[in-house]
Design an enzyme around this catalytic site. Structure first.
Site, PDB file in Angstrom:
ATOM      1  N   ASN A 188       0.853  -1.190   0.000  1.00 10.26           N
ATOM      2  CA  ASN A 188       0.000   0.000   0.000  1.00 10.26           C
ATOM      3  C   ASN A 188       0.891   1.243   0.000  1.00 10.26           C
ATOM      4  OD1 ASN A 188      -1.867   2.003   0.451  1.00 10.26           O
ATOM      5  ND2 ASN A 188      -2.443   1.344   2.517  1.00 10.26           N
ATOM      6  N   LYS A 193      -0.069   4.207  -0.185  1.00 13.23           N
ATOM      7  CA  LYS A 193      -0.798   5.333   0.422  1.00 13.23           C
ATOM      8  C   LYS A 193      -0.657   6.572  -0.485  1.00 13.23           C
ATOM      9  CE  LYS A 193      -0.227   3.176   4.888  1.00 13.23           C
ATOM     10  NZ  LYS A 193      -0.168   3.286   6.328  1.00 13.23           N
ATOM     11  N   HIS A 230      -9.719   1.428   5.294  1.00 12.43           N
ATOM     12  CA  HIS A 230      -8.417   1.611   5.932  1.00 12.43           C
ATOM     13  C   HIS A 230      -8.569   2.625   7.083  1.00 12.43           C
ATOM     14  CE1 HIS A 230      -4.241   2.588   6.625  1.00 12.43           C
ATOM     15  NE2 HIS A 230      -3.921   1.488   5.957  1.00 12.43           N
ATOM     16  N   GLU A 273      -5.560  -4.752  10.868  1.00 12.47           N
ATOM     17  CA  GLU A 273      -4.549  -3.698  11.032  1.00 12.47           C
ATOM     18  C   GLU A 273      -4.822  -2.940  12.322  1.00 12.47           C
ATOM     19  OE1 GLU A 273      -2.440  -2.491   7.128  1.00 12.47           O
ATOM     20  OE2 GLU A 273      -4.077  -1.116   7.517  1.00 12.47           O
ATOM     21  N   SER A 295       3.332  -2.117  10.637  1.00 11.89           N
ATOM     22  CA  SER A 295       4.790  -2.146  10.871  1.00 11.89           C
ATOM     23  C   SER A 295       5.454  -3.458  10.460  1.00 11.89           C
ATOM     24  CB  SER A 295       5.105  -1.813  12.332  1.00 11.89           C
ATOM     25  OG  SER A 295       4.670  -0.504  12.626  1.00 11.89           O
ATOM     26  N   GLY A 325       2.805  -1.172   4.419  1.00  9.60           N
ATOM     27  CA  GLY A 325       2.835   0.254   4.085  1.00  9.60           C
ATOM     28  C   GLY A 325       4.269   0.704   3.829  1.00  9.60           C
TER      29      GLY A 325
END
Ligand code: 13P
Length: 245
Positions: free
Chosen positions: A8, A10, A98, A168, A210, A231
């Site tokens: 992702n 973002k 999300h 998440e 993480s 991420g």
């Protein structure tokens, strides 16, 4: 069943940076033998740019995903992008709910509508859920059951079969404080149990928060962890390569 790893991006990169990074993914993946089902979610602009390329350039060794979709097929939704348009340009997955979008006001009701629309467009929805702060086991059970009940009310078993959940925990996102793999496996087991009780089907649950090259393997070893949602560590090929290696 092969595990799924989703990158992702973002809104972290410029268009040029996203395109350069995807080139590196593409080149790098030629040299790696991976059994993972890979999905990359750059921003809308990048997805549109890729779709405008010629057919040969448009072939990727991974699936493309979006980071959200609009909740209607088409309509007066300023700023949103239709799941149907995304499907038309070769996107096959979409992240929904999300926590960063929930922080901007998305709630379970609208996320439910987005999942329904994504399914109609034949995208694979990846619903993100997770608690904001660490909770005791009983409070976490109650929280997850409520999220699942509100989001999937009225869903059929055949719809549920097409959905992926990403656990998440918000407190574990974007820092060096991930949920321990054993704990994540327990929570995934719980999510699967809630879904199975309600819909009599098994569902894939990915872990996000993480994840990096150092800890990825320790998650993927667990039975209830069907993959990862990454991420920060997806923003460099070198780091992402470590995750999938
Ligand atoms: P990080 O991997 O940077 O913690 O982000 C997780 C995430 O939000 C993926 O969707």
């Amino acid at each position: 069943m092969s595990k799924t790893i989703i990158a992702n991006f973002k809104m972290e990169l410029s268009l040029k940076q996203s395109l350069d990074l995807l080139k590196k993914y593409k080149k790098g993946l030629k040299t790696i033998n991976t059994n993972y089902n890979l999905v990359v979610c750059p921003d809308f602009l990048c997805l549109a740019y890729l779709s405008a390329k010629d057919e040969k350039t448009r072939v990727f060794p991974f699936n493309l995903g979006s980071q959200t979709v609009g909740h209607l097929k088409y309509g007066a939704l300023t700023g949103e992008v239709s799941a149907f348009n995304l499907k038309d340009i070769g996107v096959s997955f979409c992240l929904l709910g999300h926590s960063e979008r929930r922080q901007m006001g998305e709630n379970n009701h609208i996320i439910r509508e987005k999942i329904k629309t994504a399914l109609k467009a034949k995208l694979i929805p990846v619903l993100c859920i997770g608690e904001e702060k660490k909770l005791s086991k009983s409070k976490l059970d109650t929280f997850l059951a409520k999220e699942i009940r509100e989001t999937f009310s009225g869903f059929s078993q055949s719809e549920m079969k097409k959905i992926i959940i990403a656990y998440e925990p918000v407190w574990a996102i974007g820092n060096k404080n991930p949920c321990l793999p054993k704990k994540a496996d327990e929570v995934h087991g719980l999510i699967k149990e809630i879904i199975f009780k309600k819909f009599k089907t098994n569902i894939k649950v990915l872990y996000g928060g993480s994840v990096n090259g150092e800890n990825a393997k320790s998650y993927l070893e667990w039975e209830n962890i069907d993959g990862l949602l990454v991420g920060g560590a997806s923003l460099s090929w070198k780091k992402f390569k470590k995750v999938i290696n």
